[in-house]
Design an enzyme around this catalytic site. Structure first.
Site, PDB file in Angstrom:
ATOM      1  N   GLU A  91      44.630  63.680  46.085  1.00  0.00           N
ATOM      2  CA  GLU A  91      44.667  63.594  47.564  1.00  0.00           C
ATOM      3  C   GLU A  91      45.196  62.206  48.115  1.00  0.00           C
ATOM      4  OE1 GLU A  91      40.961  66.896  48.050  1.00  0.00           O
ATOM      5  OE2 GLU A  91      40.580  64.772  47.972  1.00  0.00           O
ATOM      6  N   CYS A 111      39.974  61.688  36.035  1.00  0.00           N
ATOM      7  CA  CYS A 111      39.547  60.345  35.550  1.00  0.00           C
ATOM      8  C   CYS A 111      38.960  60.667  34.340  1.00  0.00           C
ATOM      9  CB  CYS A 111      39.121  59.257  36.563  1.00  0.00           C
ATOM     10  SG  CYS A 111      38.893  57.830  36.076  1.00  0.00           S
ATOM     11  N   GLY A 164      41.658  58.600  40.396  1.00  0.00           N
ATOM     12  CA  GLY A 164      42.184  58.004  39.179  1.00  0.00           C
ATOM     13  C   GLY A 164      41.994  56.606  39.027  1.00  0.00           C
ATOM     14  N   GLU A 165      42.175  56.244  37.734  1.00  0.00           N
ATOM     15  CA  GLU A 165      42.172  54.773  37.572  1.00  0.00           C
ATOM     16  C   GLU A 165      43.536  54.237  37.190  1.00  0.00           C
ATOM     17  OE1 GLU A 165      39.886  52.047  37.038  1.00  0.00           O
ATOM     18  OE2 GLU A 165      41.800  51.182  36.985  1.00  0.00           O
ATOM     19  N   SER A 196      42.758  48.938  43.052  1.00  0.00           N
ATOM     20  CA  SER A 196      41.256  49.059  42.711  1.00  0.00           C
ATOM     21  C   SER A 196      41.038  49.444  41.222  1.00  0.00           C
ATOM     22  CB  SER A 196      40.429  49.965  43.771  1.00  0.00           C
ATOM     23  OG  SER A 196      39.175  50.182  43.404  1.00  0.00           O
ATOM     24  N   SER A 218      35.579  47.603  41.201  1.00  0.00           N
ATOM     25  CA  SER A 218      34.404  48.248  41.328  1.00  0.00           C
ATOM     26  C   SER A 218      33.313  47.748  40.581  1.00  0.00           C
ATOM     27  CB  SER A 218      34.669  49.730  41.113  1.00  0.00           C
ATOM     28  OG  SER A 218      35.652  50.119  41.881  1.00  0.00           O
ATOM     29  N   LEU A 219      32.509  46.787  41.229  1.00  0.00           N
ATOM     30  CA  LEU A 219      31.290  45.969  40.678  1.00  0.00           C
ATOM     31  C   LEU A 219      30.208  47.081  40.424  1.00  0.00           C
ATOM     32  CD1 LEU A 219      30.925  43.333  39.267  1.00  0.00           C
ATOM     33  CD2 LEU A 219      29.659  42.810  41.392  1.00  0.00           C
ATOM     34  N   HIS A 220      29.504  47.399  41.523  1.00  0.00           N
ATOM     35  CA  HIS A 220      28.439  48.236  41.658  1.00  0.00           C
ATOM     36  C   HIS A 220      27.047  47.845  40.964  1.00  0.00           C
ATOM     37  CE1 HIS A 220      31.752  50.747  43.166  1.00  0.00           C
ATOM     38  NE2 HIS A 220      31.842  51.134  42.043  1.00  0.00           N
ATOM     39  N   ASN A 295      28.884  58.438  49.153  1.00  0.00           N
ATOM     40  CA  ASN A 295      29.068  59.571  49.725  1.00  0.00           C
ATOM     41  C   ASN A 295      28.740  60.615  48.820  1.00  0.00           C
ATOM     42  OD1 ASN A 295      30.666  58.826  52.005  1.00  0.00           O
ATOM     43  ND2 ASN A 295      31.872  57.724  50.825  1.00  0.00           N
TER      44      ASN A 295
HETATM   45  N1  SAH Z   1      39.160  54.074  39.507  1.00  0.00           N
HETATM   46  C1  SAH Z   1      39.295  53.145  40.463  1.00  0.00           C
HETATM   47  C2  SAH Z   1      39.915  53.591  41.849  1.00  0.00           C
HETATM   48  C3  SAH Z   1      39.275  54.570  42.437  1.00  0.00           C
HETATM   49  S1  SAH Z   1      37.640  54.783  42.990  1.00  0.00           S
HETATM   50  C4  SAH Z   1      38.106  52.357  40.772  1.00  0.00           C
HETATM   51  O1  SAH Z   1      37.108  52.947  40.166  1.00  0.00           O
HETATM   52  O2  SAH Z   1      38.091  51.269  41.169  1.00  0.00           O
HETATM   53  C5  SAH Z   1      37.790  53.878  44.611  1.00  0.00           C
HETATM   54  C6  SAH Z   1      36.331  53.305  45.084  1.00  0.00           C
HETATM   55  O3  SAH Z   1      35.640  54.474  45.424  1.00  0.00           O
HETATM   56  C7  SAH Z   1      35.686  52.718  43.725  1.00  0.00           C
HETATM   57  O4  SAH Z   1      34.992  51.519  44.079  1.00  0.00           O
HETATM   58  C8  SAH Z   1      34.579  53.866  43.449  1.00  0.00           C
HETATM   59  O5  SAH Z   1      33.638  53.176  42.742  1.00  0.00           O
HETATM   60  C9  SAH Z   1      34.188  54.174  44.759  1.00  0.00           C
HETATM   61  N2  SAH Z   1      33.645  55.198  44.681  1.00  0.00           N
HETATM   62  C10 SAH Z   1      33.545  56.476  43.799  1.00  0.00           C
HETATM   63  N3  SAH Z   1      32.690  57.529  44.149  1.00  0.00           N
HETATM   64  C11 SAH Z   1      32.006  57.247  45.309  1.00  0.00           C
HETATM   65  C12 SAH Z   1      31.083  57.777  46.150  1.00  0.00           C
HETATM   66  N4  SAH Z   1      30.693  59.034  45.774  1.00  0.00           N
HETATM   67  N5  SAH Z   1      30.525  57.152  47.095  1.00  0.00           N
HETATM   68  C13 SAH Z   1      31.121  56.165  47.503  1.00  0.00           C
HETATM   69  N6  SAH Z   1      32.163  55.305  46.666  1.00  0.00           N
HETATM   70  C14 SAH Z   1      32.743  56.041  45.475  1.00  0.00           C
HETATM   71 FE1  SF4 Z   2      37.475  57.055  37.734  1.00  0.00          FE
HETATM   72 FE2  SF4 Z   2      37.103  55.165  39.662  1.00  0.00          FE
HETATM   73 FE3  SF4 Z   2      35.926  57.560  39.763  1.00  0.00          FE
HETATM   74 FE4  SF4 Z   2      34.943  55.588  38.097  1.00  0.00          FE
HETATM   75  S1  SF4 Z   2      34.964  55.534  40.176  1.00  0.00           S
HETATM   76  S2  SF4 Z   2      35.212  57.702  37.673  1.00  0.00           S
HETATM   77  S3  SF4 Z   2      37.132  54.760  37.506  1.00  0.00           S
HETATM   78  S4  SF4 Z   2      38.126  57.255  39.838  1.00  0.00           S
END
Ligand code: SAH
Ligand code: SF4
Length: 361
Positions: A91, A111, A164-165, A196, A218-220, A295
């Site tokens: 997408e 991923c 994807g990563e 990212s 993506s710290l979280h 989300n």
């Molecule tokens: N793989 C990379 C880039 C794709 S994800 C990464 O993880 O950074 C892009 C962003 O969306 C990341 O910060 C990811 O943590 C966040 N993300 C993934 N699932 C999510 C969700 N359900 N709600 C909000 N953000 C989310």
């Molecule tokens: Fe892969 Fe990014 Fe989703 Fe983690 S947040 S599973 S690294 S796409």
């Protein structure tokens, strides 16, 4: 087989033309036709000789994947489903805002990293996208949006925040990035293209050396115990090493800060203590925080933090002198919000077993 020119960066195209006894400036001409004018038919590239057009028609093509879905929301967000082969679709999301418009692109089908709150991760890994499939997302978006000349820059920003990563597919991501930055193609500035990553350190070092664009991490979570749970990759690359890699990246980055993405999960990582931890971490690297309200998607137990908790979290960071943005939740209705890009999952079982195999390997 005909060579697909869509994914070749300037150096790749030059090699293609040189191998056929053509001058390098031909490569630049063709690159402008393909990327600035959106032309896929060599016969219409009117400033090339008839002989060259015929030769290209025989040995090359400009081949983009098919768009099989196109959904809109009231706020102007638009999601395209791009079918990359018989079994996989990824997408791309177009997000118009005042003063800019961002395209969010995918870098892999699925991923392998399996972050616990991410729909793409739940789908498992299927395959890397080719550089043509990555840049095609921008090429197709411009086409659909009716952009006449790419120099109009209707799409002003690109973020690699789809499926994807990207750091696990740099062989294809880097040529795609080079095209996005190339003045003979899309001409975007390095600060307007953001990759990212969940924290793949070798990838961060390679991107820094080969094509430093803006970086989001993506710290979280700002402690290892919690981050291990949310982003399993943290067990391999823990926070101390991640911060060191961010500081190395900043030596070459087009911006003087890293954007830390922080998904707001109710009761999991959103307390005042977590915010203070995140503020303390910021003392070790120049950064900004981007808070992303979670989300939800089917089959996951997490809930989105309340607006009040998000506001409080942001306030603590701001009091510590940090810049904080909170992402607007957009595209909710079409499952185009971050992390909901699960694609067209036709065979989840197969993908899941693929992912498990990868993880064990
Ligand atoms: N793989 C990379 C880039 C794709 S994800 C990464 O993880 O950074 C892009 C962003 O969306 C990341 O910060 C990811 O943590 C966040 N993300 C993934 N699932 C999510 C969700 N359900 N709600 C909000 N953000 C989310
Ligand atoms: Fe892969 Fe990014 Fe989703 Fe983690 S947040 S599973 S690294 S796409």
């Amino acid at each position: 087989m005909k060579e697909n020119l869509l994914g070749l960066d300037a150096a790749g195209l030059e090699r293609f033309f040189q191998a056929r006894g053509e001058k390098p400036f031909r490569a630049r001409q063709v690159q402008r036709w393909i990327h600035q004018l959106g032309e896929a038919d060599f016969a219409r590239m009117s400033d090339l000789s008839k002989a060259l057009r015929d030769k290209l028609g025989e040995s090359a093509c400009v081949d983009a994947p098919q768009i099989v879905g196109d959904e809109n929301t009231a706020d102007g967000t638009r999601k395209w489903l791009v079918k990359v082969d018989g079994a996989n679709a990824v997408e791309s999301v177009f997000i118009p805002e005042t003063g800019r418009a961002t395209l969010c692109v995918s870098s892999q089908a699925g991923c392998v990293l399996d972050c616990s709150f991410c729909a793409t991760g739940k789908q498992g890994f299927n395959r890397n996208l080719t550089s043509a499939e990555i840049v095609a997302q921008l090429w197709l978006a411009n086409r659909i949006l009716g952009v006449q000349r790419r120099t109009d820059r209707v799409i002003s920003n690109v973020v690699f925040m789809g499926m994807g990563e990207p750091m696990l597919n740099l062989d294809n991501v880097i040529p795609a990035l080079r095209l996005m930055l190339d003045d003979n193609a899309y001409g975007l500035s390095r600060r307007r293209v953001t990759v990212s990553t969940s924290g793949v350190i070798p990838g961060m070092d390679r991107l820094r050396d080969e094509c430093p664009v803006a970086l989001a991490v993506s710290l979280h979570a700002a402690n290892d115990a919690l981050r291990d749970r949310l982003v399993p990759l943290n067990r391999k690359y823990p926070l101390r090493e991640l911060i060191a890699a961010c500081n190395r990246y900043l030596e070459k980055a087009p911006r003087d800060f890293i954007t830390f993405e922080y998904v707001m999960l109710d009761g999991v990582n959103d307390s005042e203590a977590h915010a203070r931890e995140a503020a303390a971490l910021a003392g070790r690297v120049r950064c900004k925080y981007n808070l992303i309200p979670f989300n939800p998607f089917a089959g996951v137990d997490y809930r989105r933090s309340s607006p009040e908790r998000i506001r409080r979290f942001a306030e603590i960071l701001q009091r510590a002198g940090l810049t904080v943005t909170t992402r607007k939740t957009r595209g909710d209705g079409i499952a185009a919000a971050c992390g909901q890009l699960a694609g067209d999952v036709e065979d989840r079982t197969r993908r899941r077993s693929l992912r498990l195999k990868e993880v064990r390997a």
